[in-house]
Design an enzyme around this catalytic site. Structure first.
Site, PDB file in Angstrom:
ATOM      1  N   ASN A 283       0.849  -1.194   0.000  1.00 56.02           N
ATOM      2  CA  ASN A 283       0.000   0.000   0.000  1.00 56.02           C
ATOM      3  C   ASN A 283       0.882   1.241   0.000  1.00 56.02           C
ATOM      4  O   ASN A 283       2.106   1.132   0.086  1.00 56.02           O
ATOM      5  CB  ASN A 283      -0.980  -0.016   1.170  1.00 56.02           C
ATOM      6  CG  ASN A 283      -0.268   0.020   2.504  1.00 56.02           C
ATOM      7  OD1 ASN A 283       0.396   0.997   2.831  1.00 56.02           O
ATOM      8  ND2 ASN A 283      -0.373  -1.072   3.273  1.00 56.02           N
TER       9      ASN A 283
ATOM     10  N   PHE B 252      -5.341   4.129  13.829  1.00 52.04           N
ATOM     11  CA  PHE B 252      -5.540   5.080  12.737  1.00 52.04           C
ATOM     12  C   PHE B 252      -6.606   4.527  11.804  1.00 52.04           C
ATOM     13  O   PHE B 252      -6.694   3.313  11.617  1.00 52.04           O
ATOM     14  CB  PHE B 252      -4.236   5.284  11.943  1.00 52.04           C
ATOM     15  CG  PHE B 252      -3.365   6.366  12.515  1.00 52.04           C
ATOM     16  CD1 PHE B 252      -2.742   6.203  13.742  1.00 52.04           C
ATOM     17  CD2 PHE B 252      -3.178   7.559  11.825  1.00 52.04           C
ATOM     18  CE1 PHE B 252      -1.942   7.200  14.285  1.00 52.04           C
ATOM     19  CE2 PHE B 252      -2.388   8.571  12.351  1.00 52.04           C
ATOM     20  CZ  PHE B 252      -1.766   8.391  13.581  1.00 52.04           C
TER      21      PHE B 252
END
Ligand SMILES: Cc1cc2nc3c(=O)[nH]c(=O)nc-3n(C[C@H](O)[C@H](O)[C@H](O)COP(=O)(O)O)c2cc1C
Length: 442
Positions: A241, A359
């Site tokens: 990612n 997060f």
């Protein structure tokens, strides 16, 4: 190939320029969030070029920098470089017309929170030790009450010389702090001690000097994860990612600045990690899970800033998969949910420690998803960011987040990741105060 590699992405320069004069009033030059004005002295050594990186490092952590160069330093690196980076005039002489309406070295001496000299020559060490004030930098040293941090760099014989050693001892006895030079290849062709410390180490030392003495994080163990994970498909391909690791690194640096004992678990990021007490490198979500679960029981705070893969190839191939005509199908399976496993740690039920921060990188309605994630995974704070916005999330140096906690949401304006890190730790500190009444662990 499914590779999505992390790339360093520079921010476009902003048009928000400083006024063309150095403004020395403490109330106006000191930044928000406890950030400080630092005078960066640059002296005439080969390592002067590394001062540019030191300057950038201080700025990315939100500090204001005013560069002060000796005449010799300006022979090694152009003042224009520092002027462009600091967006302030660089001080190269105390005799420039217009400089003394406010006795510049005294005004700056009053305004700064730190005088850092990197590299620091044998000559300047000698001048500081003996009270010689024949240029701006040496006058500034005598005039300031701010802490002084020197990063000496010179040839090994110069460093070992009695005169230099005695000057260093004099300065140390006076409370001056040092970032010790390292060993290695010196520009003079020698190999030995005297090489300027690495810029990241100099920045970390500066932040330690500036650390607020009353931070509740001092001596606490803070575990931070950063970067992406790579899930191997075969020996040459992976699923990854776009996380750069900058947010996690900023959090680790800020926690260390506040005096915490910081362990950073980093996925494959190209960002240079800050100086921390322990650095663990991992590649996959499974490795990240194992490393976090091994460290977490000893931690007071765990901040999961890494973008851990949710899925991994079900059957990674030990050999490169040959291409064929027609479409290919990749079967993915869920990875283990690290945050949820942390939420189930027995110590969490007993004492609420470690404090957990997650997060939520979302595209659209990030705060609502963060609220849901916070409740489902039983974590204390969730930092939500909408990664589809410009200047937020992956690969950029700024972020725009909402911190979702027990006492509601707080949305912060767009700012540097260093400033976001400070705001997140400001929010963590009261939780640490509530839950860790016991003294710091050994
Ligand atoms: C190529 C070159 C490299 C130098 N490197 C260093 C150095 O790394 N450390 C040092 O103490 N002096 C070094 N010097 C000597 C200083 O430049 C010299 O002492 C100068 O007067 C220092 O001025 P300043 O301390 O005001 O900057 C070097 C000189 C030259 C010509």
């Amino acid at each position: 190939m499914t590779e999505i590699a992390a790339t360093a992405n520079r921010q476009p320069s902003t048009v928000n320029r400083q006024p063309s004069t150095v403004n020395c009033q403490p109330s106006t030059v000191n930044c928000q969030l406890g950030r400080s004005l630092i005078a960066l002295g640059v002296t005439g050594g080969i390592g002067a070029y590394k001062a540019v990186e030191v300057c950038r490092g201080l700025q990315t952590r939100g500090h204001e920098v005013v560069a002060v160069m000796t005449r010799s330093a300006a022979r090694f690196v152009g003042p224009v470089t520092f002027e462009a980076i600091t967006r302030r005039p660089v001080i190269t002489s105390q005799w420039k017309p217009g400089m003394n309406a406010d006795i510049e070295h005294v005004a700056i001496a009053d305004a700064i929170a730190l005088l850092l000299v990197a590299p620091c020559t044998a000559n300047v060490i000698g001048k500081f030790a003996n009270g010689i004030a024949d240029d701006f930098l040496s006058s500034l040293y005598l005039a300031t009450k701010a802490p002084v941090l020197l990063a000496p760099a010179m040839n090994s014989n110069m460093l070992a010389h009695d005169a230099v050693q005695r000057n260093l001892q004099t300065l140390a006895a006076r409370g001056v702090r040092f970032v010790d030079p390292g060993e290695g290849y010196l520009a003079c062709g020698w190999i030995g001690k005297g090489r300027l410390a690495e810029p990241a180490a100099i920045v970390a030392a500066a932040e330690l000097v500036l650390a607020p003495p009353d931070s509740v994080l001092r001596g606490r163990r803070v575990l931070v994860t950063a970067g992406p994970t790579y899930e191997d498909i075969d020996p040459v391909r992976y699923v990854g990612n776009r996380s750069s690791g900058r947010m996690g690194c900023a959090l680790a640096a800020e926690a260390r600045r506040r005096g915490a004992h910081v362990i950073l678990i980093a996925g494959p990021t190209r960002v240079e990690p800050p100086a921390v007490d322990g650095l663990v490198r991992v590649r996959s979500a499974a490795e990240m899970h194992a490393a976090v679960m091994a460290e977490a029981p000893r931690a007071d705070v765990v901040i999961m800033a890494a973008a851990v893969a949710d899925y991994t190839p079900a059957e990674p191939s030990p050999r490169k998969i040959a291409k064929s005509e027609g479409p290919a199908t990749l079967t993915l399976q869920r990875t283990r949910d690290i945050l949820a496993d942390l939420g189930r740690l027995p110590s969490r039920a007993a004492s609420g420690v470690p404090i957990l921060v997650g997060f939520a990188a979302e595209t659209g309605d990030a705060a609502a998803k963060a609220r849901e994630k916070r409740a489902r995974k039983q974590v204390d704070l969730v930092v939500a960011n909408d990664v589809s916005r410009a200047g937020a999330g992956f690969e950029v140096e700024t972020n725009e987040v909402t911190i979702v906690g027990p006492d509601g949401d707080r949305t912060l304006p767009p700012q540097s990741k260093g400033q976001v890190a400070a705001a997140i730790l400001d929010r963590i500190e009261p939780l640490v105060r509530e839950r860790t009444a016991a003294p710091v662990r050994a």
